[in-house]
Motif scaffolding. Structure first.
Motif, PDB file in Angstrom:
ATOM      1  N   VAL A 114      13.630 -24.311  92.267  1.00 45.19           N
ATOM      2  CA  VAL A 114      12.666 -24.819  93.250  1.00 45.19           C
ATOM      3  C   VAL A 114      11.912 -26.030  92.714  1.00 45.19           C
ATOM      4  N   CYS A 115      11.833 -26.153  91.403  1.00 48.70           N
ATOM      5  CA  CYS A 115      11.141 -27.292  90.803  1.00 48.70           C
ATOM      6  C   CYS A 115      11.881 -28.598  91.056  1.00 48.70           C
ATOM      7  N   LEU A 116      13.172 -28.504  91.365  1.00 48.38           N
ATOM      8  CA  LEU A 116      13.988 -29.697  91.594  1.00 48.38           C
ATOM      9  C   LEU A 116      14.131 -30.029  93.071  1.00 48.38           C
ATOM     10  N   ARG A 117      13.417 -29.316  93.924  1.00 44.32           N
ATOM     11  CA  ARG A 117      13.456 -29.625  95.349  1.00 44.32           C
ATOM     12  C   ARG A 117      12.549 -30.825  95.622  1.00 44.32           C
ATOM     13  N   ALA A 118      13.151 -31.889  96.077  1.00 46.93           N
ATOM     14  CA  ALA A 118      12.406 -33.134  96.271  1.00 46.93           C
ATOM     15  C   ALA A 118      11.471 -33.045  97.468  1.00 46.93           C
ATOM     16  N   PRO A 119      10.251 -33.545  97.336  1.00 43.77           N
ATOM     17  CA  PRO A 119       9.400 -33.686  98.519  1.00 43.77           C
ATOM     18  C   PRO A 119      10.110 -34.571  99.547  1.00 43.77           C
ATOM     19  N   LYS A 120       9.822 -34.384 100.811  1.00 43.24           N
ATOM     20  CA  LYS A 120      10.523 -35.085 101.889  1.00 43.24           C
ATOM     21  C   LYS A 120      10.497 -36.600 101.697  1.00 43.24           C
TER      22      LYS A 120
END
Length: 257
Positions: free
Chosen positions: A107-113
């Motif tokens: 989840v830490c690698l999920r980019a903000p939109k």
């Protein structure tokens, strides 16, 4: 390629609902503080033993173009980059024993939109800091692996890994004893309930990426921070907020009960 270079319920009610507190279930809110102190001591001993936790910052960028600001485009309109927005997010990660990899929740690698990862910065317990790009990280299921240089981790003892078979929970792999360990883990970081926090003055210090050890080995990392003891609908402590170490992360299949 490695591109890193140096550089409200009470605790009693929650525990009874969880059915996992053992001796802790007999305590009243007034008796919470001693249990918290014991749990915190155990957590500090684990940290001194392993010292593998790294602080990770993810630096994201988002280009802003003229078309984002102008709705009506006249003939001859030319697209122009007018700004670059920056955002930084933070997680923790754990160096695996005998590896050059730091494990952190995916989840830490999920980019903000609209953002893309520019670089990562890792700070280790030995005081060394390294930076690298997205090419240094690989997402594998619920965990991501960041490759780091040996220079960065000099003097750091990595955490031994214990994998849980795909599809199994910690309770299914290790038995009911892991539930008591989870209660102690959350309590040591002030994750109880709003009422108990007010009574004890203990703050929630849990962070995404914090390690959960069982039988002296890393079995999971926190992927979200609950505001209270996470009780499962089916009884026991919920594991939904944990990313488990699986076989693909290099750990052996261990289900010691």
């Amino acid at each position: 390629m490695n591109i890193f270079q140096l550089g409200n319920k009470t605790l009693l009610a929650a525990c009874l609902a969880a059915g996992a507190c053992g001796a802790l279930s007999a305590q009243t809110p007034a008796g919470v503080q001693p249990a918290l102190e014991r749990a915190a001591l155990q957590a500090r001993q684990n940290y001194r033993q392993f010292r593998p936790v790294a602080e990770i910052s993810f630096e994201w960028t988002k280009p802003v173009y003229l078309s984002d600001m102008v709705h009506r485009r006249r003939p001859g309109f030319r697209e122009t980059l007018i700004d670059v927005k920056h955002k930084t997010t933070h997680c923790r990660g754990v160096l695996g024993e005998g590896t050059s990899r730091v494990f952190t929740p995916s989840v830490c690698l999920r980019a903000p939109k609209g953002y893309t990862l520019k670089q990562m910065r890792l700070r280790f317990a030995n005081g060394k800091t390294g930076t690298g790009s997205a090419r240094s990280v690989q997402v594998k299921g619920d965990l991501a692996e960041i490759v780091v240089s040996a220079d960065l981790t000099e003097g750091i003892k990595g955490a031994p890994l214990a994998a849980v078979a795909e599809g199994k929970t910690l309770r299914e792999a290790y038995g009911a004893g892991v539930q008591n360990a989870l209660v102690q883990f959350f309590m040591s970081r002030g994750v109880i309930s709003a009422r108990s926090s007010r009574l004890t003055g203990v703050k929630n210090t849990l962070r995404v990426g914090d390690p959960f050890y069982y039988n002296g080995k890393l079995v999971a990392l926190v992927n979200r921070v609950p505001s209270r003891l996470p009780v499962s609908l089916w009884g026991g402590v919920s594991e939904d907020g944990l990313s488990l170490v699986r076989v693909q992360h290099g750990g052996g299949l261990l289900a010691e009960k």
